[in-house]
Motif scaffolding. Structure first.
Motif, short mmCIF file in Angstrom:
data_model
loop_
_atom_site.label_atom_id
_atom_site.label_comp_id
_atom_site.label_asym_id
_atom_site.label_seq_id
_atom_site.Cartn_x
_atom_site.Cartn_y
_atom_site.Cartn_z
N GLN A 1 22.88 -53.04 -46.13
CA GLN A 1 22.02 -52.38 -45.15
C GLN A 1 22.05 -50.86 -45.32
OE1 GLN A 1 22.51 -53.71 -41.03
NE2 GLN A 1 23.34 -55.64 -41.82
N ILE A 2 23.23 -50.33 -45.58
CA ILE A 2 23.34 -48.89 -45.83
C ILE A 2 22.55 -48.52 -47.07
CG2 ILE A 2 24.91 -47.00 -46.42
CD1 ILE A 2 27.05 -48.56 -44.71
N GLY A 3 22.71 -49.30 -48.13
CA GLY A 3 22.01 -49.04 -49.38
C GLY A 3 20.50 -49.08 -49.24
N ALA A 4 20.02 -49.91 -48.35
CA ALA A 4 18.57 -50.00 -48.14
C ALA A 4 18.00 -48.72 -47.55
CB ALA A 4 18.25 -51.18 -47.22
N ASN A 5 18.86 -47.86 -47.03
CA ASN A 5 18.40 -46.61 -46.43
C ASN A 5 18.35 -45.44 -47.41
OD1 ASN A 5 18.04 -46.67 -43.27
ND2 ASN A 5 19.58 -48.19 -43.83
N PHE A 6 18.68 -45.68 -48.65
CA PHE A 6 18.60 -44.60 -49.65
C PHE A 6 17.16 -44.27 -50.00
CE2 PHE A 6 23.06 -45.66 -50.50
CZ PHE A 6 23.59 -44.39 -50.54
N ALA A 7 16.29 -45.23 -49.99
CA ALA A 7 14.87 -44.98 -50.30
C ALA A 7 14.18 -44.30 -49.12
CB ALA A 7 14.16 -46.28 -50.66
N ARG A 8 14.39 -44.84 -47.94
CA ARG A 8 13.82 -44.27 -46.72
C ARG A 8 14.80 -44.54 -45.58
NH1 ARG A 8 9.41 -47.15 -43.65
NH2 ARG A 8 11.03 -47.30 -42.17
N ALA A 9 15.40 -43.48 -45.08
CA ALA A 9 16.41 -43.63 -44.05
C ALA A 9 15.77 -43.96 -42.71
CB ALA A 9 17.23 -42.35 -43.94
N ARG A 10 16.33 -44.97 -42.03
CA ARG A 10 15.86 -45.41 -40.72
C ARG A 10 17.00 -45.27 -39.72
NH1 ARG A 10 14.30 -48.16 -44.78
NH2 ARG A 10 15.90 -49.74 -44.66
N SER A 11 16.82 -44.35 -38.81
CA SER A 11 17.87 -44.03 -37.83
C SER A 11 18.35 -45.26 -37.07
CB SER A 11 17.39 -42.99 -36.83
OG SER A 11 17.14 -41.78 -37.47
N GLU A 12 17.41 -46.10 -36.64
CA GLU A 12 17.80 -47.26 -35.84
C GLU A 12 18.68 -48.22 -36.63
OE1 GLU A 12 14.06 -47.73 -37.92
OE2 GLU A 12 14.53 -46.34 -36.32
N GLU A 13 18.41 -48.39 -37.91
CA GLU A 13 19.22 -49.28 -38.73
C GLU A 13 20.60 -48.67 -38.99
OE1 GLU A 13 19.02 -51.45 -43.06
OE2 GLU A 13 17.16 -51.09 -41.96
N ILE A 14 20.63 -47.39 -39.27
CA ILE A 14 21.91 -46.71 -39.49
C ILE A 14 22.76 -46.78 -38.23
CG2 ILE A 14 22.99 -44.46 -39.98
CD1 ILE A 14 20.48 -43.89 -41.77
N ALA A 15 22.14 -46.56 -37.08
CA ALA A 15 22.87 -46.64 -35.81
C ALA A 15 23.40 -48.05 -35.56
CB ALA A 15 21.96 -46.20 -34.67
N ARG A 16 22.63 -49.05 -35.93
CA ARG A 16 23.07 -50.45 -35.74
C ARG A 16 24.30 -50.74 -36.61
NH1 ARG A 16 18.41 -52.55 -36.06
NH2 ARG A 16 18.40 -52.95 -38.27
N VAL A 17 24.29 -50.27 -37.86
CA VAL A 17 25.44 -50.48 -38.74
C VAL A 17 26.66 -49.74 -38.18
CG1 VAL A 17 26.37 -50.06 -41.05
CG2 VAL A 17 24.03 -50.90 -40.79
N ARG A 18 26.43 -48.50 -37.75
CA ARG A 18 27.54 -47.73 -37.16
C ARG A 18 28.11 -48.45 -35.95
NH1 ARG A 18 26.01 -42.62 -33.92
NH2 ARG A 18 25.25 -44.37 -32.71
N ASP A 19 27.24 -49.00 -35.10
CA ASP A 19 27.71 -49.73 -33.92
C ASP A 19 28.48 -50.99 -34.29
OD1 ASP A 19 26.56 -47.74 -32.39
OD2 ASP A 19 24.79 -48.93 -31.84
N ASP A 20 28.05 -51.68 -35.35
CA ASP A 20 28.79 -52.86 -35.82
C ASP A 20 30.20 -52.47 -36.26
OD1 ASP A 20 26.65 -54.53 -35.33
OD2 ASP A 20 26.01 -54.64 -37.44
N LEU A 21 30.30 -51.34 -36.97
CA LEU A 21 31.61 -50.87 -37.40
C LEU A 21 32.46 -50.44 -36.20
CD1 LEU A 21 30.63 -48.88 -40.60
CD2 LEU A 21 32.00 -50.98 -40.50
N ARG A 22 31.85 -49.81 -35.23
CA ARG A 22 32.55 -49.41 -34.01
C ARG A 22 33.09 -50.64 -33.27
NH1 ARG A 22 28.68 -44.89 -31.16
NH2 ARG A 22 29.45 -43.08 -32.31
N ASP A 23 32.27 -51.68 -33.20
CA ASP A 23 32.70 -52.92 -32.54
C ASP A 23 33.92 -53.52 -33.24
OD1 ASP A 23 30.63 -52.65 -30.72
OD2 ASP A 23 29.35 -54.18 -31.66
N LEU A 24 33.86 -53.53 -34.56
CA LEU A 24 35.00 -54.07 -35.33
C LEU A 24 36.24 -53.21 -35.12
CD1 LEU A 24 35.92 -56.26 -37.26
CD2 LEU A 24 35.16 -54.81 -39.15
N LEU A 25 36.05 -51.92 -35.10
CA LEU A 25 37.16 -50.99 -34.87
C LEU A 25 37.77 -51.22 -33.49
CD1 LEU A 25 38.68 -48.64 -36.16
CD2 LEU A 25 36.93 -47.11 -35.30
#
Length: 122
Positions: free
Chosen positions: A94-118
């Motif tokens: 998912q992070i890699g998919a943002n190299f072509a065109r970054a999407r804030s909502e997707e990046i925030a979702r990945v960050r939130d998933d990592l926060r949940d795991l943390l």
């Protein structure tokens, strides 16, 4: 040495991170990685706020590298090995998919998933 003089704040962060890594156990190292990936994604989001059309490649690359490392370093005997490898690998994609065109909502979702795991790691 020239590189360090150009960005002293980054140099200090790197030294602090290196010290934390040296003193950590395996569980602590995973926590450090989750914290660092979350921070990198936060930096990517801030960069996108400032320049919505510019892909924050450095921050995304850092987060992706960390999530790939996490996927590859799950102990084979861990009871959730397969699930964690799939989870971390999916986040890296998912992070890699943002190299072509970054999407804030997707990046925030990945960050939130990592926060949940943390948070779950306590």
């Amino acid at each position: 040495m020239l590189m360090l003089s150009r960005n002293p704040a980054a140099a200090y962060r790197r030294v602090e991170l290196d010290a934390r890594i040296e003193a950590s156990s395996a569980a602590d190292l995973t926590r450090i990685c989750l914290e660092e990936a979350t921070a990198a994604l936060g930096q990517a989001l801030l960069a996108l706020e400032r320049a919505p059309d510019a892909v924050p490649r450095d921050a995304l690359a850092r987060a992706q590298t960390i999530t790939l490392w996490l996927a590859r370093s799950v102990a084979p005997e861990h009871p959730l090995h397969g699930s964690l490898v799939t989870f971390y690998g999916g986040l890296a994609r998912q992070i890699g998919a943002n190299f072509a065109r970054a999407r804030s909502e997707e990046i925030a979702r990945v960050r939130d998933d990592l926060r949940d795991l943390l948070a779950a790691a306590g």
